[in-house]
Enzyme design. Structure first.
Site, PDB file in Angstrom:
ATOM      1  N   ASP A 113       0.870  -1.175   0.000  1.00  0.00           N
ATOM      2  CA  ASP A 113       0.000   0.000   0.000  1.00  0.00           C
ATOM      3  C   ASP A 113       0.907   1.226   0.000  1.00  0.00           C
ATOM      4  O   ASP A 113       2.111   1.098  -0.254  1.00  0.00           O
ATOM      5  CB  ASP A 113      -0.940  -0.035   1.229  1.00  0.00           C
ATOM      6  CG  ASP A 113      -2.257   0.687   0.965  1.00  0.00           C
ATOM      7  OD1 ASP A 113      -2.219   1.919   0.768  1.00  0.00           O
ATOM      8  OD2 ASP A 113      -3.318   0.031   0.938  1.00  0.00           O
ATOM      9  N   HIS A 156      -3.372   3.828  -3.558  1.00  0.00           N
ATOM     10  CA  HIS A 156      -2.757   2.938  -2.568  1.00  0.00           C
ATOM     11  C   HIS A 156      -1.357   2.475  -2.963  1.00  0.00           C
ATOM     12  O   HIS A 156      -1.000   1.312  -2.789  1.00  0.00           O
ATOM     13  CB  HIS A 156      -3.677   1.747  -2.275  1.00  0.00           C
ATOM     14  CG  HIS A 156      -4.932   2.168  -1.563  1.00  0.00           C
ATOM     15  ND1 HIS A 156      -4.966   2.451  -0.221  1.00  0.00           N
ATOM     16  CD2 HIS A 156      -6.180   2.413  -2.043  1.00  0.00           C
ATOM     17  CE1 HIS A 156      -6.188   2.833   0.113  1.00  0.00           C
ATOM     18  NE2 HIS A 156      -6.943   2.823  -0.969  1.00  0.00           N
ATOM     19  N   GLU A 191     -10.578   3.696  -4.159  1.00  0.00           N
ATOM     20  CA  GLU A 191     -10.259   5.023  -3.624  1.00  0.00           C
ATOM     21  C   GLU A 191      -9.280   5.830  -4.480  1.00  0.00           C
ATOM     22  O   GLU A 191      -8.329   6.422  -3.967  1.00  0.00           O
ATOM     23  CB  GLU A 191      -9.737   4.890  -2.184  1.00  0.00           C
ATOM     24  CG  GLU A 191     -10.802   4.334  -1.263  1.00  0.00           C
ATOM     25  CD  GLU A 191     -10.369   4.299   0.200  1.00  0.00           C
ATOM     26  OE1 GLU A 191     -11.184   4.733   1.026  1.00  0.00           O
ATOM     27  OE2 GLU A 191      -9.259   3.865   0.520  1.00  0.00           O
TER      28      GLU A 191
END
Ligand code: NAG
Ligand code: NAG
Length: 607
Positions: free
Chosen positions: A249, A303, A367
């Site tokens: 990440d 990420h 996201e």
């Protein structure tokens, strides 16, 4: 001090030694009104004291098994003493890919029995137990979404007084579930100092859903190999079959890529906080023996961050104020306009395909922050050249699709086939983009919205296969202190096991769409957990998930499951897993007495 006591049955006298100091128990358990009740033990009235685990085998719902089998369960209430030193697990098909796995699973089986024996006991005597494992498709040694995980377990006594268990299954994966069930039928009775097993049993079983997993994040905090193995041990004991490894990440890049080693060199928290090829091999082996697939996730284009510094392919890395460019610090997103980024991805995918040989692959895809991309000058220019407008959401979605299509092509090139791909719900799964951006014959969607979010309906109505990780029931990181704010973290409150238990696919998808649900997965994002706390975050709640998706009761009742659940939590603790306590041990010992509206009052029976 050891003392010897003998119990006289019809023909045989069984003797046992107690080295616990107090040879005469004053309490034992009896099955009364369908529950095990703690009773004063009077040896002139009762011939043989029963421990609680022994009592459960003949008294509890489904013999106390967890997860509860979906087929028949019939278990004798006559128990035999098993000789720990003469337990053998034997594959019937001796020279097949499965037979090696069966022998390894046999070792795990014995280790799990050993774990139930308290240190100061050394059980002696007893009958030998031969476990025959009969697998119809023994050449089949990899788990897929179509793998038959069913099994039949038949336990009996032979005419010459030995114990025989026959486990029949289509595949190794079913057979190992059968071994796991047999494990739960062998209990250590600390009132007798013996390993006991029912003399006869017949169980048929198969899971309701094929995908039963845990997603563990090893980037926000590093998780040690030992802690990952404990996680896998708990999963095997609970018949969960997918370890979804969110391995990288923005925060750290612990994955050592063989072709791009500089990513972990720059991105790992330290040179020791990495997963090498050797570590990954070890984890895959440990998982396979326990019936678990290891599913790698390479989350992109958001990420990402640490590790990519020197590549020139990351933007917004640690930009401030972070709230403008990502959901939590540090920010970072890949730059889809750089051709070289796809070469790096191809290399990482290639490494992962070779190491994990996955049957499905997870591309992340959650996201994405559009403000990050449109604030990156070269991205804005590139979009302009292509006639895209950085102020239009639909055009930024185009940019994202450009990334996803290119990344997918590189994955396919390395997988040498159209490997099924899992993606998280995101902007791309919104109704206006979904069917064009992520065709349903290619993508499985993992839902992390709430269970009642409109996206769930959109996906199901469009015929998508889904995996449920709805955060309101399956995010196990919820309910702790905030770390970017005061107060509690974003998805508080803490989710109790009862809620996890009742979050069945049928409840979320409804009876007419549940066939589109592959299964469920609990998520542990590790901003606020590491190797020291991973066990208690996951367990025993992940076991509640296991029954929701293996048994998937039509009307899930945590009340009806509570005693079996408490018993299973004890099993996890015996395996060395730091599963959290759920209630006082008094409530474990006094079944049905702690709940509001409890009907039993065993106090009166102590007189
Ligand atoms: C055990 O039960 C017998 C028979 O009912 C009774 O006489 C005796 O007092 C009991 N012993 C104890 C310790 O309660
Ligand atoms: C880009 O989109 C914005 C917002 O919709 C609009 O105001 C602007 O005129 C567009 N620019 C071009 C060059 O079309």
């Amino acid at each position: 001090m050891a003392s010897w006591r003998c119990i006289f049955g019809l023909l045989l006298a069984t003797c046992y030694s107690s080295v616990s100091g107090e040879p005469n128990p004053v309490w034992h358990w009896q099955c009364l009104q369908g529950t095990c009740q703690k009773q004063h033990y009077n040896e002139t009235v009762s011939s043989s004291p029963l421990s609680l685990p022994t009592c459960r085998l003949s008294c509890s719902d489904a013999a106390g098994l967890w997860p509860k089998p979906t087929g028949d369960v019939s278990v004798s209430n006559i128990f035999q003493n098993v000789n720990f030193n003469s337990i053998d697990v034997v594959p019937k098909q001796s020279n097949s890919p499965s037979s090696k796995l069966v022998r390894e699973a046999g070792k795990v089986f014995k280790e799990q029995i050993q774990a139930t024996i308290p240190r100061r006991f050394n059980p002696k005597g007893g009958k030998s137990l031969l476990v025959d494992v009969d697998i119809k498709n023994p050449s089949f040694s990899r788990l897929t979404l179509d793998t038959d995980e069913s099994y039949t377990l038949k336990l009996s006594e032979t005419s010459d007084g030995r114990l025989n268990a026959l486990i029949s299954a289509q595949t190794f994966f079913g057979a190992r579930h059968g071994l796991q069930t047999l494990n739960q039928l062998i209990v250590f009775d600390d009132l007798k100092g013996e390993l006991l097993i029912p003399s006869e049993a017949l169980i048929t079983d198969k899971p309701a859903y094929p995908y039963r997993g845990i997603v563990l994040d090893t980037s926000r905090n590093y998780i040690t190999i030992d802690a990952i193995k404990r996680t896998l041990a708990g999963m095997g004991a609970s018949k969960l079959n997918t370890f979804h490894w969110h391995i990288t990440d923005s925060h750290s890049f612990p994955y050592v890529s063989k072709s791009r080693p500089e990513l972990s060199k720059y991105g790992a928290y330290s040179p020791s906080k990495v997963y090498t090829d050797e570590d990954i091999k070890q984890i895959i082996k440990y998982a396979t023996v326990r019936g678990i697939r290891v599913l790698p996730e390479f989350d992109a284009p958001a990420h990402v961050g640490e590790g990519w510094q020197n590549t020139g392919f990351v933007t917004c890395l640690n930009w401030q104020p972070w709230q403008s460019y990502c959901v939590e610090p540090p920010c970072g997103q890949l730059d889809p306009t750089k051709d070289g980024v796809y070469d790096v991805l191809e290399d990482i995918y290639g490494d992962m395909i070779e190491q994990f040989q996955p049957d499905i692959f997870h591309m992340g895809g959650d996201e994405v922050n559009f403000h990050c991309w449109k604030s990156t000058p070269n991205i804005a220019e590139w979009m302009q050249r292509k006639g895209l407008n950085v102020s239009e959401e639909k055009d930024l979605v185009q940019l994202w699709r450009y990334f996803q299509d290119n990344a997918l092509q590189r994955l396919d090139k390395k997988a040498k086939r159209n490997i099924p791909v899992v993606m998280w719900t995101s902007h791309l799964t919104d109704p206006e983009y979904l069917t064009n951006a992520l065709p349903k014959d290619r993508y499985i969607i993992q839902i992390w919205t709430t269970g009642t979010d409109a996206q769930v309906g959109t996906l199901l109505e469009n015929g998508y296969k889904v995996i449920l990780s709805n955060y309101d029931a399956l995010y196990f990181d919820c309910g702790f202190a905030g770390w970017v704010t005061s107060g509690n973290n974003w998805c508080s409150p803490y989710i109790g096991w009862q809620k996890v238990y009742s979050n069945t696919p049928e409840k979320i998808a409804g009876p007419t769409k549940k066939h589109l649900v592959l299964g469920e997965e609990a998520a542990l994002w590790t901003e606020q957990a590491d190797s020291a706390s991973v066990d208690s975050r996951l367990w025993p709640r992940a076991a509640a998930l296991a029954e929701a998706v293996w048994t998937s009761p039509a009307n899930p009742s945590w009340e009806a499951a509570e005693q079996r659940f408490l018993a299973h939590r004890e099993r996890l603790v015996e395996l060395g897993i730091g599963a959290d306590a759920i209630e006082p041990e008094w409530c474990l010992q006094h079944e049905e007495n702690c709940r509001i509206g409890a009907k039993l009052n065993t106090d009166t029976k102590f007189n």
